[in-house]
Write a protein that holds these residues in place. Structure first.
Motif, PDB file in Angstrom:
ATOM      1  N   ASP A   1       0.817  -1.218   0.000  1.00  0.00           N
ATOM      2  CA  ASP A   1       0.000   0.000   0.000  1.00  0.00           C
ATOM      3  C   ASP A   1       0.851   1.267   0.000  1.00  0.00           C
ATOM      4  O   ASP A   1       0.376   2.348   0.327  1.00  0.00           O
ATOM      5  N   THR A   2       2.126   1.135  -0.356  1.00  0.00           N
ATOM      6  CA  THR A   2       2.994   2.306  -0.497  1.00  0.00           C
ATOM      7  C   THR A   2       3.642   2.276  -1.873  1.00  0.00           C
ATOM      8  O   THR A   2       3.759   1.221  -2.506  1.00  0.00           O
ATOM      9  N   ALA A   3       4.072   3.448  -2.332  1.00  0.00           N
ATOM     10  CA  ALA A   3       4.665   3.543  -3.667  1.00  0.00           C
ATOM     11  C   ALA A   3       6.038   2.873  -3.698  1.00  0.00           C
ATOM     12  O   ALA A   3       6.799   2.934  -2.729  1.00  0.00           O
ATOM     13  N   CYS A   4       6.345   2.234  -4.825  1.00  0.00           N
ATOM     14  CA  CYS A   4       7.661   1.611  -5.005  1.00  0.00           C
ATOM     15  C   CYS A   4       8.715   2.696  -5.213  1.00  0.00           C
ATOM     16  O   CYS A   4       8.484   3.666  -5.940  1.00  0.00           O
ATOM     17  N   GLN A   5       9.872   2.505  -4.605  1.00  0.00           N
ATOM     18  CA  GLN A   5      10.952   3.468  -4.749  1.00  0.00           C
ATOM     19  C   GLN A   5      11.893   3.115  -5.900  1.00  0.00           C
ATOM     20  O   GLN A   5      12.575   3.985  -6.434  1.00  0.00           O
ATOM     21  N   ASN A   6      11.935   1.844  -6.268  1.00  0.00           N
ATOM     22  CA  ASN A   6      12.821   1.431  -7.355  1.00  0.00           C
ATOM     23  C   ASN A   6      12.326   0.106  -7.941  1.00  0.00           C
ATOM     24  O   ASN A   6      11.382  -0.505  -7.425  1.00  0.00           O
ATOM     25  N   MET A   7      12.993  -0.316  -9.014  1.00  0.00           N
ATOM     26  CA  MET A   7      12.594  -1.543  -9.704  1.00  0.00           C
ATOM     27  C   MET A   7      12.735  -2.765  -8.805  1.00  0.00           C
ATOM     28  O   MET A   7      11.870  -3.648  -8.790  1.00  0.00           O
ATOM     29  N   LYS A   8      13.827  -2.832  -8.042  1.00  0.00           N
ATOM     30  CA  LYS A   8      14.048  -3.995  -7.178  1.00  0.00           C
ATOM     31  C   LYS A   8      12.918  -4.150  -6.172  1.00  0.00           C
ATOM     32  O   LYS A   8      12.426  -5.256  -5.932  1.00  0.00           O
TER      33      LYS A   8
ATOM     34  N   GLY B   1       9.910  -3.116  -6.521  1.00  0.00           N
ATOM     35  CA  GLY B   1       8.723  -3.566  -7.242  1.00  0.00           C
ATOM     36  C   GLY B   1       8.752  -5.057  -7.516  1.00  0.00           C
ATOM     37  O   GLY B   1       7.740  -5.752  -7.358  1.00  0.00           O
ATOM     38  N   LEU B   2       9.920  -5.558  -7.906  1.00  0.00           N
ATOM     39  CA  LEU B   2      10.046  -6.994  -8.169  1.00  0.00           C
ATOM     40  C   LEU B   2       9.883  -7.804  -6.890  1.00  0.00           C
ATOM     41  O   LEU B   2       9.310  -8.896  -6.901  1.00  0.00           O
ATOM     42  N   ASP B   3      10.381  -7.264  -5.778  1.00  0.00           N
ATOM     43  CA  ASP B   3      10.263  -7.974  -4.501  1.00  0.00           C
ATOM     44  C   ASP B   3       8.807  -8.116  -4.060  1.00  0.00           C
ATOM     45  O   ASP B   3       8.473  -9.026  -3.295  1.00  0.00           O
ATOM     46  N   ARG B   4       7.965  -7.216  -4.535  1.00  0.00           N
ATOM     47  CA  ARG B   4       6.558  -7.279  -4.142  1.00  0.00           C
ATOM     48  C   ARG B   4       5.772  -8.326  -4.937  1.00  0.00           C
ATOM     49  O   ARG B   4       4.677  -8.719  -4.532  1.00  0.00           O
TER      50      ARG B   4
END
Length: 386
Positions: free
Chosen positions: A184-191, A193-196
């Motif tokens: 429920d929080t914005a991704c700070q980087n690609m990694k 995002g992938l971890d989610r």
């Protein structure tokens, strides 16, 4: 489905003695095939007749109506072992986009369909006998037992894996308990995002059940010299595989090689291709086993002869390195199979096969391997490998 040009008496005999697949309600436009041939289903299609007894691969892909683009879905299929005069009945399940064979267990319904088979005949396509010889040459080692042991527990060979999340993380607290980032929080980087993204695994029961190829190619407690030897000659790994999976019938490993190839070639299963390559690599690099299992390697040459005729010669070339997996693998095989102490029949057959491949594909099996050959290293006394 095109009609087969056949003598009427022969056709009548095949109709009476052959097996029949009655496949009802298959949507028009579905791509459906048996063994080495496939068609697009028309409005009159009700199944396939005159099927020779034995092992067959029924495969199909659902499709959208032409009004919706007509896209073809992933291919799926199943191996069927059919008996003379057997009738197998299935209905198309529109929700699952798959054939439901449960009706075959209904004896009353099967007998009713059998009684009306003559009336159903105009709606049944004939088995493609023009490809039978090729199908048999590609699967003559695949017994019913081998096919049943290797195909998924759910009975379907699918081009794309059916995957599910490893963990059911429905709520934010579920992710917190696994020390995973909140959603429920914005991704700070690609990694991040992938971890989610959820970690996926293949749904249980849908995996092809291939033999396990040992990751450790040498016996426990092996010396550095033995480790090097077992890395050059994979006979130990092959013996482990045969003892674990085919202790009574070692030649059945050739059936597995054919099964994997058929799943890739006809079922579009990439994992089957990768297993085929791994299994072939072990077989071709097992020098000592060639002395003790002559029939296995004579059979391997026959299997490869038919398989390699079905794939373009540049198919195995690695785009990046330009190395051909097959030429490097077979180069080792020919070096071992024609070496000193080998059975004369195996040596002659290997030499003949090598000439055949060189002429047909213009592959070079004479390249010098010395530059890349492994070196046996003796460690000083008291020094061990971690």
């Amino acid at each position: 489905m095109a009609e087969v040009d056949m003598d009427p008496e022969v056709a009548r005999g095949l109709f009476e003695e052959g097996a029949t697949l009655v496949l009802l309600d298959v949507p028009e436009g579905t791509e459906l095939g048996i063994d080495y041939k496939s068609w697009q289903v028309g409005p009159r299609f009700r199944g396939i007749k005159m099927i020779p007894p034995g092992l067959h691969f029924l495969h199909y892909s659902s499709s959208n109506p032409k009004s919706m683009g007509g896209e073809i879905g992933p291919k799926m299929g199943l191996f069927l072992s059919l008996k003379p005069r057997e009738l197998v009945l299935a209905h198309w399940d529109r929700n699952e986009e798959d054939l439901d064979f449960s009706a075959t267990q209904n004896v009353e319904e099967v007998e009713r369909v059998k009684a009306g088979l003559r009336e159903l005949d105009p709606f049944l396509g004939p088995y493609p006998y023009d490809t039978l010889r090729k199908w048999v040459s590609l699967t003559d080692r695949v017994t019913q037992e081998v096919a049943e042991a290797l195909q998924p527990l759910n009975g379907r060979v699918c081009a794309f894996c059916d995957v599910v999340p490893e963990l059911q993380l429905t709520h934010t607290r579920d992710r917190a308990e696994q020390n995973l980032p909140r959603n429920d929080t914005a991704c700070q980087n690609m990694k991040e995002g992938l971890d989610r993204l959820p970690r996926m695994k293949q749904r249980e029961g849908t995996e092809l059940r291939f033999s396990h190829i040992p990751k450790q190619m040498y016996p426990p407690g092996a010396t550095p010299a033995q480790i090097t030897q077992c890395s050059m000659d994979l006979s130990y790994a092959l013996s482990c595989l045969l003892e674990q999976h085919y202790p009574q019938q070692p030649l059945n490993v050739l059936g597995e090689l054919q099964f994997a190839f058929a799943c890739f070639l006809l079922g579009n299963v990439y994992d089957a291709f990768e297993h085929w390559k791994s299994l072939l690599s072990v077989l071709c690099r097992s020098e000592e086993a060639m002395r003790t299992h002559k029939e296995l390697f004579l059979g391997l040459i026959s299997v490869l002869y038919h398989q390699l005729g079905e794939i373009p010669p540049d198919f195995f070339v690695d785009i990046v390195s330009q190395n051909n997996f097959l030429t490097t693998t077979l180069q080792d095989f020919f070096q071992f199979a024609t070496g000193p102490g080998m059975d004369s029949t195996l040596r002659k057959r290997a030499e003949k096969f090598k000439v055949h491949l060189t002429k047909k594909f213009r592959w070079d099996f004479e390249a010098d391997l010395d530059d890349c050959a492994p070196v046996v290293v003796e460690l000083p006394e008291g020094v061990t490998l971690e």
